[in-house]
Design a protein around this motif. Sequence first.
Motif, PDB file in Angstrom:
ATOM      1  N   VAL A   1      -4.357   2.338  34.764  1.00 36.44           N
ATOM      2  CA  VAL A   1      -3.914   2.744  33.430  1.00 36.44           C
ATOM      3  C   VAL A   1      -3.695   1.521  32.537  1.00 36.44           C
ATOM      4  CG1 VAL A   1      -2.198   4.059  32.123  1.00 36.44           C
ATOM      5  CG2 VAL A   1      -2.839   4.791  34.431  1.00 36.44           C
ATOM      6  N   LEU A   2      -3.126   0.456  33.096  1.00 35.27           N
ATOM      7  CA  LEU A   2      -2.853  -0.746  32.304  1.00 35.27           C
ATOM      8  C   LEU A   2      -4.148  -1.389  31.805  1.00 35.27           C
ATOM      9  CD1 LEU A   2      -0.680  -2.638  31.217  1.00 35.27           C
ATOM     10  CD2 LEU A   2      -0.807  -3.926  33.345  1.00 35.27           C
ATOM     11  N   LEU A   3      -5.189  -1.384  32.617  1.00 34.20           N
ATOM     12  CA  LEU A   3      -6.484  -1.921  32.180  1.00 34.20           C
ATOM     13  C   LEU A   3      -7.064  -1.096  31.041  1.00 34.20           C
ATOM     14  CD1 LEU A   3      -8.137  -2.895  35.590  1.00 34.20           C
ATOM     15  CD2 LEU A   3      -7.271  -4.445  33.823  1.00 34.20           C
ATOM     16  N   ALA A   4      -6.836   0.218  31.080  1.00 35.64           N
ATOM     17  CA  ALA A   4      -7.273   1.078  29.982  1.00 35.64           C
ATOM     18  C   ALA A   4      -6.477   0.782  28.710  1.00 35.64           C
ATOM     19  CB  ALA A   4      -7.128   2.547  30.372  1.00 35.64           C
ATOM     20  N   VAL A   5      -5.185   0.534  28.863  1.00 32.79           N
ATOM     21  CA  VAL A   5      -4.337   0.170  27.726  1.00 32.79           C
ATOM     22  C   VAL A   5      -4.823  -1.143  27.101  1.00 32.79           C
ATOM     23  CG1 VAL A   5      -2.024  -0.631  27.094  1.00 32.79           C
ATOM     24  CG2 VAL A   5      -2.294   1.415  28.512  1.00 32.79           C
ATOM     25  N   MET A   6      -5.182  -2.100  27.938  1.00 35.01           N
ATOM     26  CA  MET A   6      -5.687  -3.382  27.444  1.00 35.01           C
ATOM     27  C   MET A   6      -7.033  -3.212  26.743  1.00 35.01           C
ATOM     28  SD  MET A   6      -4.590  -5.758  30.721  1.00 35.01           S
ATOM     29  CE  MET A   6      -5.018  -7.339  29.996  1.00 35.01           C
ATOM     30  N   ALA A   7      -7.849  -2.264  27.215  1.00 30.49           N
ATOM     31  CA  ALA A   7      -9.118  -1.974  26.543  1.00 30.49           C
ATOM     32  C   ALA A   7      -8.869  -1.379  25.159  1.00 30.49           C
ATOM     33  CB  ALA A   7      -9.954  -1.015  27.389  1.00 30.49           C
ATOM     34  N   PHE A   8      -7.867  -0.496  25.079  1.00 33.53           N
ATOM     35  CA  PHE A   8      -7.505   0.080  23.778  1.00 33.53           C
ATOM     36  C   PHE A   8      -7.001  -1.002  22.832  1.00 33.53           C
ATOM     37  CE2 PHE A   8      -4.128   1.832  21.029  1.00 33.53           C
ATOM     38  CZ  PHE A   8      -4.884   2.723  20.281  1.00 33.53           C
ATOM     39  N   ASP A   9      -6.235  -1.938  23.347  1.00 37.75           N
ATOM     40  CA  ASP A   9      -5.752  -3.061  22.539  1.00 37.75           C
ATOM     41  C   ASP A   9      -6.912  -3.865  21.971  1.00 37.75           C
ATOM     42  OD1 ASP A   9      -3.694  -5.204  21.733  1.00 37.75           O
ATOM     43  OD2 ASP A   9      -5.020  -6.313  23.090  1.00 37.75           O
TER      44      ASP A   9
END
Length: 316
Positions: free
Chosen positions: A113-121
């Motif tokens: 999930v955190l990697l997806a959040v970083m992609a959104f960033d």
Amino acid sequence: MEFENKTEITEFFLRGFPSLLELQIILFIFFLLIYVLTISENIIIITTIQLHPKLQKPMYFFLSNLAILEICYVSVTVPNLLVNVLTERKTITFSGCMTQLFFFISLMCTECVLLAVMAFDRYVAVCHPLQYVRIMSYEFCVQLTLSSWLSGFTVTIIKIYFISKLSFCGPNIINHFFCDISPVLNLACIDMSLAELVDFILALVILLIPLLVTAISYVCIIYTILKISSTDGRQKAFSTCASHLTVVTIFFSTTLFIYARPKKAKSVDANKLISLLYAVFTPLINPFIYCLRNKEIWDTLTKYLCRKKHFPDLCI
């Protein structure tokens, strides 16, 4: 965390990496060096980001959380691996196995999930640069990070609940170097189709949804980058995403292979090697990927080392 154990088995035997004593000593030194390096690298990243005002940005806030997660990640498996490499009786209690499995899977799901959040960033930074500061506020970043940890641990609680209800009446040999889902399920002596189905569905949810968010983010990022007229502008925009894209590719390719399969997988040597990649080596190489490809972190770190005169050659 308590687990209800209805089984006659009270401990499992971890096969790990059977070898001669001389090779076991080499393996111990090898894994010990990897563990020390991984902890040191991620602590350096966290400290560098926290102590320098120019790095107080959403991207580095998420990177700090990723570094914390990587430290916890390797600490769940490697210390136990080090003990088992040198001991003849490589055992782990049932509750210890379930606890190790719980924290390892929780941290892995959190990283998804955190990697997806970083992609959104990165999507907001590249596709909506003028609104980046407003959208990626500190409060929103904290909410996204907490959501990553909460979702990872919530999904795993459900997984472990069903697994811990199974009966294990022998054999008790886990063909792995730590307690992972498939090797443990392979030892169940009752119908474990429900636990297997729950595990598979939740694995798809926690892996594919973040992967979909990441993929959509990068489709938009690439489309935006291709519209930039100057070559330098395209290179600069892509360089802000290259490190994250590399980490995402390594992480999801290995975890999807191991966990997103509808049937329990026999824990053969090939699976153990793949597990080594994402459980031990990935936390080791991630700091290198982020630091070597991130000019801000690298410049900040080298300036600090030069000022302290630890590595004067870096100042040339």
